[in-house]
Each structure stands twice: as structure tokens, then as C-alpha cells.
Design a protein around this motif. Structure first.
Motif: not given
Length: 215
Positions: A83-92, A48-54
Motif C-alpha cells: 500500500g506504500g509508505w506512510q512515514v518519512a524521515l525529515i531533516s535539514d 500512488v508510488a515513486g516520485h508522485a508519492r514523494e
């Protein structure tokens, strides 16, 4: 002034602290507090990639943190992985908007810990002001006060599968770092040139991430 400010700490002239960004050159990257931009591991499906993955990632974050979509600014980390990214940066989002206003004409924004050099099997630890920045490989890291950073390192080192082959300490690290590494049989080096480079260039990874937060 911006170049001097960047070189006072562990970061080279390509980076400038956010508080000095008004004097930065357009090709510099402003470093924002990493403690305000955690890197969170997710469990995303392969294929699953792109917008769907997000969207899947945002739903997982909402379930985990109890936040609505408009209170999360999410940026994939390691988007070029097989295989696609598995980590995200999270912020306000509101905080990111404030950083953009302060950053002026810099190339982009980056959490401070992601400006540290790294490669597979290498963790890097450095002090920046009153903050300890830690990069645990290409797609992981954090920033915290020295006692909290040492506690997080101790917790992570309990997992033998995640332990690095070597720790690079740039300047003074948190008190107890060398003893902690020694207890786990991990060498600590202070010369970046003494670390064998494996995989992607550390600085290339930083540049690939540099447009996070750019206007």
C-alpha cells in the motif's frame, strides 16, 4: 577504535557514532542524532508510488511545517510496505551535508533510534550518552532527553491501539520507564534473546535503511 566506540553503548559493531566516523571502517554506518531527524507520519493515498508519492508527501510536509522544498530533506521510511509508505524521515539539507562531510567513507548515515532492534509489537529503549533513543516498531521512533522521552512514551501509551506487547530496555533506560510500563501492564525485558521475533528481522530493516544520506 570505531568498533570499541560502537560497543560502548547499545549499538553493535556495525554502527559507529558520527563523532567517531573518521576512524570507521567502510562497511560501518554512522549514527546521527535522531532528535534532528524526526519520523513523521503522513496521510498518503494508496496506489500512488515513486516520485508522485514523494511529491504528495512533500506538499503535506510543507503545509504542516510551513517550509519550502529546499529546506526539507525527506526520506521515505518503510518503503517496502504493502500500500506504500506512510512515514518519512525529515531533516535539514544543510545539516545532512555537514554530516556527510564528517562521516568520511562509511556505508551511510542513519538516525540513532533506527539502529535499535525491533519487530512488530516490540518497542526498544536505550540510553546513548545523554540521549534516550526509542524505537516504536519497524517504522517509528525518536530520540530525546530522558525526561522528554519519558513524556513522549507516556503520551503514546495512552493509545491502546499503539501499545507494544513488550518493551526491550537495553542498559539503563530513563528513570521511571519500568514503572510507566507496569502501569500499562506491559512487561519490560532486558535480554534481546528473550523477545520473540515477529516479521522482518530488526537488523535487516536497519540495513535496508542504511543508505540514507550516503554519498
Amino acid at each position: 577504535m570505531a568498533q570499541r566506540a560502537a560497543q560502548d553503548g547499545p549499538f553493535d559493531h556495525r554502527f559507529v557514532r558520527l563523532e567517531e566516523a573518521a576512524h570507521a571502517r567502510p562497511n560501518q554506518i554512522a549514527l546521527v542524532p535522531g532528535a534532528a531527524v524526526p519520523a513523521l507520519a503522513l496521510d498518503l493515498p494508496a496506489g500512488v508510488a515513486g516520485h508522485a508519492r514523494e511529491q504528495i508527501a512533500k506538499r503535506q510536509l510543507q503545509d504542516r511545517m510551513g517550509l519550502s522544498p529546499d529546506t526539507i530533506d525527506m526520506r521515505p521510511l518503510g518503503a517496502g510496505q504493502a500500500g506504500g509508505w506512510q512515514v518519512a524521515l525529515i531533516s535539514d539539507p544543510a545539516q545532512v551535508a555537514g554530516w556527510r562531510d564528517r562521516a568520511g567513507q562509511v556505508r551511510g548515515l542513519l538516525p540513532d533510534y533506527l539502529a535499535l532492534p525491533t519487530s512488530a509489537g516490540l518497542w526498544t529503549v536505550a540510553q546513548s550518552g545523554g540521549t534516550t533513543c526509542v524505537r516504536c516498531g519497524p517504522d517509528d521512533g525518536f530520540s530525546a532527553t530522558a525526561p522528554l522521552a519519558l513524556a513522549q512514551l507516556e503520551t503514546r501509551l495512552q493509545d491502546a491501539d499503539r501499545r507494544p506487547s513488550v518493551i526491550l530496555r537495553l542498559g539503563d533506560g530513563p528513570k521511571g520507564l519500568d514503572a510507566l510500563a507496569d502501569a500499562h501492564g506491559i512487561p519490560v525485558v532486558t535480554d534481546p534473546g528473550a523477545v520473540p521475533r515477529r516479521g522482518a528481522s530488526p537488523r535487516q530493516r536497519c540495513w535496508a535503511l542504511a543508505r540514507w544520506g550516503a554519498t
